[in-house]
Design a protein around this motif. Structure first.
Motif, PDB file in Angstrom:
ATOM      1  N   UNK A  16      46.067  45.498  36.918  1.00  0.00           N
ATOM      2  CA  UNK A  16      45.826  44.082  37.116  1.00  0.00           C
ATOM      3  C   UNK A  16      44.343  43.824  37.399  1.00  0.00           C
ATOM      4  N   UNK A  17      43.717  44.657  38.200  1.00  0.00           N
ATOM      5  CA  UNK A  17      42.296  44.497  38.519  1.00  0.00           C
ATOM      6  C   UNK A  17      41.449  44.719  37.270  1.00  0.00           C
ATOM      7  N   UNK A  23      38.976  40.056  31.528  1.00  0.00           N
ATOM      8  CA  UNK A  23      39.093  38.622  31.215  1.00  0.00           C
ATOM      9  C   UNK A  23      37.865  37.865  31.705  1.00  0.00           C
ATOM     10  N   UNK A  24      37.419  38.151  32.904  1.00  0.00           N
ATOM     11  CA  UNK A  24      36.238  37.464  33.427  1.00  0.00           C
ATOM     12  C   UNK A  24      34.981  37.848  32.669  1.00  0.00           C
ATOM     13  N   UNK A  28      32.640  35.119  30.828  1.00  0.00           N
ATOM     14  CA  UNK A  28      31.226  35.000  31.171  1.00  0.00           C
ATOM     15  C   UNK A  28      30.353  35.259  29.951  1.00  0.00           C
ATOM     16  N   UNK A  29      30.777  36.167  29.081  1.00  0.00           N
ATOM     17  CA  UNK A  29      29.954  36.503  27.923  1.00  0.00           C
ATOM     18  C   UNK A  29      29.876  35.355  26.917  1.00  0.00           C
ATOM     19  N   UNK A  30      30.774  34.394  26.984  1.00  0.00           N
ATOM     20  CA  UNK A  30      30.734  33.259  26.063  1.00  0.00           C
ATOM     21  C   UNK A  30      29.669  32.242  26.453  1.00  0.00           C
TER      22      UNK A  30
END
Length: 67
Positions: A16-17, A23-24, A28-30
């Motif tokens: 999960x971590x 996902x984060x 952020x990369x977008x």
């Protein structure tokens, strides 16, 4: 009372971590960040106001010449 099986908790929490981290990172990369922001040089335009065209003067009682 049956005992709770906690053997899979560590792999569940770890996956999960890792998933949240990925996902984060993708979110952020977008975003596009400017490398070196510089101020824009804008041309100042001269606007002629009606009170700048006509010669006007306000006479105050104290500014009048004393006789």
């Amino acid at each position: 009372m049956p005992q709770l099986n906690t053997s899979t908790w560590s792999i569940t929490i770890l996956s999960m971590i890792i998933t949240l981290f990925i996902i984060f990172q993708l979110k952020i990369s977008k975003h596009y960040y400017y490398t070196n922001p510089e101020p824009l040089i804008t041309k100042t335009q001269e606007h002629k106001n009606p009170w700048e065209i006509k010669w006007t003067k306000i006479y105050l009682p104290l500014s009048l010449p004393q006789h």
